[in-house]
Design a protein around this motif. Structure first.
Motif, PDB file in Angstrom:
ATOM      1  N   ALA A  96     -55.071  30.041 -42.033  1.00 19.62           N
ATOM      2  CA  ALA A  96     -55.689  29.346 -43.153  1.00 19.62           C
ATOM      3  C   ALA A  96     -54.830  28.130 -43.455  1.00 19.62           C
ATOM      4  CB  ALA A  96     -55.789  30.259 -44.375  1.00 19.62           C
ATOM      5  N   PRO A  97     -55.442  27.044 -43.898  1.00 19.28           N
ATOM      6  CA  PRO A  97     -54.648  25.842 -44.175  1.00 19.28           C
ATOM      7  C   PRO A  97     -53.688  26.069 -45.328  1.00 19.28           C
ATOM      8  CG  PRO A  97     -56.891  25.573 -44.982  1.00 19.28           C
ATOM      9  CD  PRO A  97     -56.881  26.840 -44.175  1.00 19.28           C
ATOM     10  N   ASN A  98     -52.546  25.410 -45.236  1.00 20.49           N
ATOM     11  CA  ASN A  98     -51.599  25.453 -46.341  1.00 20.49           C
ATOM     12  C   ASN A  98     -52.192  24.704 -47.534  1.00 20.49           C
ATOM     13  OD1 ASN A  98     -49.604  26.722 -44.723  1.00 20.49           O
ATOM     14  ND2 ASN A  98     -49.024  24.723 -43.876  1.00 20.49           N
ATOM     15  N   PRO A  99     -51.928  25.160 -48.748  1.00 17.67           N
ATOM     16  CA  PRO A  99     -52.388  24.408 -49.921  1.00 17.67           C
ATOM     17  C   PRO A  99     -51.774  23.020 -49.928  1.00 17.67           C
ATOM     18  CG  PRO A  99     -51.582  26.604 -50.526  1.00 17.67           C
ATOM     19  CD  PRO A  99     -51.179  26.378 -49.107  1.00 17.67           C
ATOM     20  N   GLY A 100     -52.489  22.072 -50.469  1.00 12.97           N
ATOM     21  CA  GLY A 100     -51.952  20.727 -50.577  1.00 12.97           C
ATOM     22  C   GLY A 100     -52.420  19.805 -49.474  1.00 12.97           C
ATOM     23  N   PRO A 101     -51.518  19.024 -48.879  1.00 14.22           N
ATOM     24  CA  PRO A 101     -51.910  17.979 -47.928  1.00 14.22           C
ATOM     25  C   PRO A 101     -52.704  18.503 -46.731  1.00 14.22           C
ATOM     26  CG  PRO A 101     -49.636  17.656 -48.605  1.00 14.22           C
ATOM     27  CD  PRO A 101     -50.062  18.973 -49.169  1.00 14.22           C
ATOM     28  N   GLN A 102     -52.312  19.648 -46.158  1.00 13.60           N
ATOM     29  CA  GLN A 102     -53.032  20.139 -44.986  1.00 13.60           C
ATOM     30  C   GLN A 102     -54.485  20.470 -45.330  1.00 13.60           C
ATOM     31  OE1 GLN A 102     -52.119  23.985 -42.917  1.00 13.60           O
ATOM     32  NE2 GLN A 102     -51.292  22.626 -41.330  1.00 13.60           N
ATOM     33  N   VAL A 105     -57.540   6.423 -45.165  1.00 17.32           N
ATOM     34  CA  VAL A 105     -56.630   7.023 -46.135  1.00 17.32           C
ATOM     35  C   VAL A 105     -55.420   7.580 -45.396  1.00 17.32           C
ATOM     36  CG1 VAL A 105     -57.660   9.345 -46.055  1.00 17.32           C
ATOM     37  CG2 VAL A 105     -56.466   8.578 -48.129  1.00 17.32           C
ATOM     38  N   PHE A 106     -54.279   7.519 -46.074  1.00 14.44           N
ATOM     39  CA  PHE A 106     -53.058   8.148 -45.573  1.00 14.44           C
ATOM     40  C   PHE A 106     -52.769   9.366 -46.435  1.00 14.44           C
ATOM     41  CE2 PHE A 106     -48.235   8.059 -46.128  1.00 14.44           C
ATOM     42  CZ  PHE A 106     -48.020   8.935 -45.082  1.00 14.44           C
ATOM     43  N   ILE A 107     -52.718  10.545 -45.820  1.00 16.15           N
ATOM     44  CA  ILE A 107     -52.401  11.783 -46.515  1.00 16.15           C
ATOM     45  C   ILE A 107     -50.981  12.175 -46.135  1.00 16.15           C
ATOM     46  CG2 ILE A 107     -52.987  14.217 -46.823  1.00 16.15           C
ATOM     47  CD1 ILE A 107     -55.882  13.488 -46.212  1.00 16.15           C
ATOM     48  N   ALA A 108     -50.066  12.068 -47.090  1.00 16.99           N
ATOM     49  CA  ALA A 108     -48.653  12.318 -46.808  1.00 16.99           C
ATOM     50  C   ALA A 108     -48.333  13.799 -46.908  1.00 16.99           C
ATOM     51  CB  ALA A 108     -47.788  11.540 -47.800  1.00 16.99           C
ATOM     52  N   SER A 109     -47.433  14.253 -46.051  1.00 11.57           N
ATOM     53  CA  SER A 109     -46.972  15.641 -46.095  1.00 11.57           C
ATOM     54  C   SER A 109     -45.481  15.678 -45.812  1.00 11.57           C
ATOM     55  CB  SER A 109     -47.711  16.506 -45.080  1.00 11.57           C
ATOM     56  OG  SER A 109     -47.363  16.144 -43.763  1.00 11.57           O
ATOM     57  N   THR A 110     -44.822  16.729 -46.279  1.00 14.17           N
ATOM     58  CA  THR A 110     -43.407  16.937 -46.022  1.00 14.17           C
ATOM     59  C   THR A 110     -43.190  18.367 -45.567  1.00 14.17           C
ATOM     60  OG1 THR A 110     -42.897  17.642 -48.278  1.00 14.17           O
ATOM     61  CG2 THR A 110     -42.803  15.274 -47.824  1.00 14.17           C
TER      62      THR A 110
END
Length: 483
Positions: A12-18, A194-199
């Motif tokens: 399942a996708p991680n909450p947030g950016p993913q 769009v740019f979706i940032a993740s860390t």
């Protein structure tokens, strides 16, 4: 979507950016920034979004075939459980689905490889590590994104970390026009981006491993780029030399060496970056019992003006024979009988333009008893040398400011003025910001970097990336709706 549920460990996708990446309806999306945010995994899953349409055809790209194999290997964990009856065709490098949909894998080792896709039609093109590609390759394949099925919405997706040959154009296309998460329109085409940032912290499966600690230990710019996702990290000076830590006064050197020169029992090295119209750089380095490198002498072949000022990046135009004679004289006068010499592989080539003798330049040095072996200069060696220098320059202080971990490199500042002048002046390459700008005065750096690569500082064990996803599968309840 006909999914096979693996209830033990569903994907399942991680909450947030993913999750936002998987739900985006925007035509072009860049996902990523920092390392470890789950980018490649998300791209593989996102490519399944419209696979229920028989005419759907997706293309997933990497720069090289070995990198592509990694993507294919991970797809084998995901796709069979995502769609019953999916089969991988090794010859075509493509997943074929029972309804006729296809997800193809490809690589572009060079720009001309894009013409293999001339005349093809793809509903979806996904670029894994898009900063490894040229802007030409990216924009050319935009012309392949189309479909005759009105039920399919053509999409382009890309993942990336800051850095790489495509850093500048990717940053200009996705990062600079608007804040992360803000959709904007391309002025020329009217399409949305769009740019979706993740860390790393957005990926709970990897954040709990020691991966973050390894990123923390990187040189400052690499750490900012890969741990923090900072697209401005590769700007300004590449190296910093701190007085009293890296650069020592004559008095500090004498206290450290117990005299005017390093102890005679310390191994001696000579590294040379040859130059004729451009300066040559020769550094003499002694290594103490702890492995720390002491740069104690230099000869930098740079032209001076009438007032004695440096004419930056202008060489002395001395013949190799003369340089070799003087090097032999310097070492003989200092009583240095055993010096290990390294130089670039070009000195062993015949017929360089700056030496028309029809024999390798290295022979001129050999005749005077000045011997050299080649240092590495293959693909990837420039970035490896930069990292090796950073590793030797790294040091730590405690909360009180005391030096608790000294660097692996010190420089006799008064004897090596050109190394101290040129090294901090080097900037990152605008076209490959993980590398040093070679149009700068990088000759002393090249010599020093070759030594650091040949004599790496401290243990450098190879650590495999933690496989935090080994047992994850696609869940049946993944939200495939577009927000």
């Amino acid at each position: 979507m006909s999914a096979v549920v693996e209830t033990a460990a569903p994907w399942a996708p991680n909450p947030g950016p993913q999750t936002r990446f998987l739900q985006s309806r925007v035509y072009e999306v860049l996902f990523g920034g920092a390392a470890g945010g789950g980018k490649s995994e998300a791209l593989l899953v996102d490519a399944l979004r419209q696979v229920h349409r028989p005419k759907y055809r997706a293309l997933l790209l990497r720069r090289s075939f070995p990198e592509l194999r990694e993507l294919i290997t991970r797809s084998r964990d995901i796709y069979p459980s995502a769609w019953s009856g999916a089969r991988f065709n090794k010859q075509e490098k493509a997943w074929q689905f029972p309804n006729g949909a296809v997800i193809e894998f490809g690589y572009l080792a060079q720009d001309d490889d894009v013409y293999r896709y001339q005349g093809q039609e793809y509903s979806y093109v996904g670029w894994d590590e898009v900063t490894h590609f040229s802007e030409f390759a990216y924009t050319y394949l935009l012309s392949r994104v189309r479909t005759t099925d009105p039920g399919i919405q053509p999409r382009v997706r890309a993942t990336a970390n800051p850095g790489g040959r495509g850093h500048a154009w990717v940053k200009a296309r996705f990062v600079d026009p608007a804040p992360a998460g803000t959709v904007f329109q391309d002025a020329a085409t009217g399409t949305s981006r769009v740019f979706i940032a993740s860390t790393l912290s957005d990926n709970p499966h990897l954040a709990v491993t020691d991966y973050g600690r390894r990123l923390e230990a990187l040189p400052e710019a690499d750490r900012r780029a890969l741990l923090e996702g900072d697209w401005n990290a590769y700007e300004g000076s590449v190296f910093r030399l701190d007085a009293g830590v890296h650069v020592l006064t004559r008095e500090q050197c004498q206290a450290l060496w117990g005299g005017d020169a390093p102890p005679s029992e310390w191994p001696r090295f000579r590294v040379m970056d040859w130059g004729y119209a451009r300066p040559f750089a020769i550094l003499w380095i002694a290594v103490d019992s702890q492995g720390c490198a002491h740069v104690y002498r230099e000869w930098y072949g740079v032209q001076l003006d009438a007032r004695g000022g440096v004419q930056a990046n202008v060489g002395l135009r001395l013949e190799p024979e003369e340089v070799a004679r003087r090097v032999a004289e310097i070492e003989r006068h200092a009583g240095e009988k055993e010096v290990t010499g390294w130089t670039g592989p070009d000195l062993f080539d015949v017929g360089r333009r700056d030496h028309g003798g029809g024999r390798p330049i290295a022979e001129s040095f050999t005749r005077h008893g000045v011997f050299h072996t080649e240092w590495p200069a293959g693909p990837g060696s420039r970035r490896a040398k930069k990292i090796a220098v950073h590793e030797r320059l790294a040091y730590k202080r405690n909360a009180d400011g005391q030096l608790v971990q000294p660097p692996g490199l010190v420089i006799a500042g008064e004897a090596c003025v050109h190394l101290c002048r040129t090294l901090p002046a080097l900037e990152y390459d605008a076209h490959n910001p993980e590398d040093v700008d070679t149009t700068g005065e990088d000759h002393a750096y090249d010599a020093l970097a070759a030594f650091c690569l040949k004599r790496p500082w401290g243990p450098r064990p190879k650590q495999a990336r933690p496989d935090a996803y080994a047992d994850r599968r696609v869940a049946a309840d993944v939200n495939w709706e577009w927000a």
